[in-house]
Design an enzyme around this catalytic site. Structure first.
Site, PDB file in Angstrom:
ATOM      1  N   ASP A  55       1.279  62.157  27.709  1.00 54.04           N
ATOM      2  CA  ASP A  55       0.394  63.133  27.069  1.00 54.04           C
ATOM      3  C   ASP A  55       0.982  63.582  25.732  1.00 54.04           C
ATOM      4  O   ASP A  55       0.369  64.373  25.012  1.00 54.04           O
ATOM      5  CB  ASP A  55       0.064  64.305  28.001  1.00 54.04           C
ATOM      6  CG  ASP A  55       1.287  65.087  28.437  1.00 54.04           C
ATOM      7  OD1 ASP A  55       2.419  64.695  28.082  1.00 54.04           O
ATOM      8  OD2 ASP A  55       1.109  66.101  29.150  1.00 54.04           O
ATOM      9  N   SER A  56       2.149  63.012  25.364  1.00 51.41           N
ATOM     10  CA  SER A  56       2.630  63.163  23.984  1.00 51.41           C
ATOM     11  C   SER A  56       1.620  62.573  23.017  1.00 51.41           C
ATOM     12  O   SER A  56       1.677  62.839  21.814  1.00 51.41           O
ATOM     13  CB  SER A  56       3.990  62.478  23.823  1.00 51.41           C
ATOM     14  OG  SER A  56       3.945  61.152  24.324  1.00 51.41           O
TER      15      SER A  56
ATOM     16  N   ASP B 206       0.195  59.806  32.277  1.00 47.29           N
ATOM     17  CA  ASP B 206       0.413  61.244  32.475  1.00 47.29           C
ATOM     18  C   ASP B 206      -0.885  61.919  32.899  1.00 47.29           C
ATOM     19  O   ASP B 206      -1.930  61.695  32.265  1.00 47.29           O
ATOM     20  CB  ASP B 206       0.853  61.887  31.152  1.00 47.29           C
ATOM     21  CG  ASP B 206       2.349  62.115  31.078  1.00 47.29           C
ATOM     22  OD1 ASP B 206       3.003  62.155  32.132  1.00 47.29           O
ATOM     23  OD2 ASP B 206       2.856  62.245  29.942  1.00 47.29           O
TER      24      ASP B 206
ATOM     25  N   LYS C 221       2.116  60.321  36.353  1.00 47.28           N
ATOM     26  CA  LYS C 221       3.275  61.222  36.199  1.00 47.28           C
ATOM     27  C   LYS C 221       2.771  62.655  36.113  1.00 47.28           C
ATOM     28  O   LYS C 221       1.768  62.915  35.434  1.00 47.28           O
ATOM     29  CB  LYS C 221       4.076  60.855  34.945  1.00 47.28           C
ATOM     30  CG  LYS C 221       5.270  61.781  34.709  1.00 47.28           C
ATOM     31  CD  LYS C 221       6.264  61.202  33.704  1.00 47.28           C
ATOM     32  CE  LYS C 221       5.862  61.363  32.262  1.00 47.28           C
ATOM     33  NZ  LYS C 221       5.684  62.765  31.817  1.00 47.28           N
TER      34      LYS C 221
ATOM     35  N   GLU D  25       4.292  66.943  35.896  1.00 43.92           N
ATOM     36  CA  GLU D  25       5.466  67.687  35.427  1.00 43.92           C
ATOM     37  C   GLU D  25       5.855  68.840  36.354  1.00 43.92           C
ATOM     38  O   GLU D  25       5.009  69.438  36.990  1.00 43.92           O
ATOM     39  CB  GLU D  25       5.193  68.245  34.016  1.00 43.92           C
ATOM     40  CG  GLU D  25       5.060  67.152  32.969  1.00 43.92           C
ATOM     41  CD  GLU D  25       4.998  67.687  31.547  1.00 43.92           C
ATOM     42  OE1 GLU D  25       5.128  68.915  31.327  1.00 43.92           O
ATOM     43  OE2 GLU D  25       4.823  66.863  30.631  1.00 43.92           O
TER      44      GLU D  25
ATOM     45  N   GLU E 151      14.159  65.102  31.264  1.00 44.27           N
ATOM     46  CA  GLU E 151      14.060  65.279  29.801  1.00 44.27           C
ATOM     47  C   GLU E 151      14.928  66.438  29.310  1.00 44.27           C
ATOM     48  O   GLU E 151      14.866  67.550  29.858  1.00 44.27           O
ATOM     49  CB  GLU E 151      12.591  65.523  29.404  1.00 44.27           C
ATOM     50  CG  GLU E 151      12.408  65.736  27.897  1.00 44.27           C
ATOM     51  CD  GLU E 151      10.976  65.667  27.416  1.00 44.27           C
ATOM     52  OE1 GLU E 151      10.070  65.324  28.214  1.00 44.27           O
ATOM     53  OE2 GLU E 151      10.758  65.943  26.214  1.00 44.27           O
TER      54      GLU E 151
END
Ligand code: KIV
Length: 294
Positions: A54-55, A93, A123, A125, A192
């Site tokens: 999602d970057s 994501d 993925k 978070e 991260e």
């Protein structure tokens, strides 16, 4: 590398193959991609895993953070990447707000990425309630990657985009999160922006794959954002980014040369231009010259 390249189209990377790499101590290469051309390159190079991160919100869609990106936007990007990949394992994501509220939300969103966009895994978070969401998605038959440490979707509550796990309490929580995510069924965890010494303590306590970004060298693999590693972004760069190319400068040079050539009427030249046979042209001109033509 055993995961191969585009000629290995019949040998896609699987979770079993990734686990074998981990067991053999072979580093796992993961990179983000957001479109078809970058996916084709990642495939050509033979990376093991591709993440439609999602970057994309920041580096492709122009948002300030990853928070606003929608499921529909991420699905478009994931489908484009899927069409460009043959062998790498594709992770997508789940965007902020699409999985946190309930197990049902999490499973429904994950299913869209697998069913409608061809992702191999999703993925999500954080630890905490995300552990329950991970368990629900895994139970629905979809592989899940966890993400701990600096979790950009909730960076505001972490106090910004800074390294995480730098106090004993925060590091302990991080280790607990990793253990709980593995227990929930995650086959991999991204770590991260965490001190290398803390990462080592995480890696020693889980047996799932660990993929680092700004987490030192102890993880089973590394991931970087496509635009960061290629120098396609300008402005602030995180400490953990290494630029392996400076493509932004190349791109600016190329586009500027194009603009200059158009303005100078140097482009297009005859070699870029189609022709029409002289007879056809003469016939056309004669027709246009006929007073009855309109
Ligand atoms: O969105 C993303 O690109 C990521 C990586 C930084 C791991 O989550």
């Amino acid at each position: 590398m055993s995961s191969g390249n585009r000629s290995d189209a019949t040998n896609p990377v699987t979770i079993t193959a990734l686990a074998r790499k981990k067991a053999a101590g072979e580093p796992i290469v993961m990179v983000t991609a957001y479109d078809h051309p970058s996916a084709v390159v990642a495939d050509e190079v033979g990376v093991d895993m591709v993440l439609v991160g999602d970057s994309a919100a920041n580096v492709v869609l122009g948002y300030d953070t990853t928070v606003p990106v929608s499921v529909d936007e991420m699905l478009v990007l994931t489908r484009a990447v899927r069409r460009g990949l043959r062998t790498p394992f594709l992770v997508a994501d789940l965007p902020f707000g699409s999985y946190e509220a309930s197990d049902e939300d999490a499973v429904r969103t994950a299913q869209r990425f697998v069913k409608d966009a061809g992702a191999d895994a999703v993925k999500i978070e954080r630890g905490g309630t995300t552990v329950d969401r991970a368990r629900a998605i895994v139970r629905a038959g979809i592989p899940v990657v966890g993400h701990i440490g600096l979790t950009p979707q909730t960076a505001t509550s972490l106090g910004g985009y800074s390294a995480q796990g730098r106090t004993a309490e925060r590091a302990e929580q991080l280790i607990r999160d990793a253990i709980e995510l593995e227990a929930a069924g995650c086959f991999a965890v991204v770590i991260e922006a965490v001190p290398a010494a803390v990462t080592e303590l995480v890696v020693g306590r889980v047996s799932c794959l660990t993929i680092g970004i700004g987490a030192g060298a102890a993880t089973d693999g590394q991931v970087l954002v496509w635009h960061d590693l290629l120098g396609l972004t300008s402005g602030h760069l995180a400490k953990f980014v290494r630029r392996f190319a400076d493509l932004n400068a190349e791109v600016v040079t190329g586009v500027r040369a194009y603009a200059d050539a158009v303005r100078a009427r140097e482009f297009p030249a005859s070699e870029h231009t189609y022709t029409i046979g002289p007879e056809a042209l003469a016939t056309l001109v004669a027709r246009l010259g006929d007073p009855s033509w309109r």
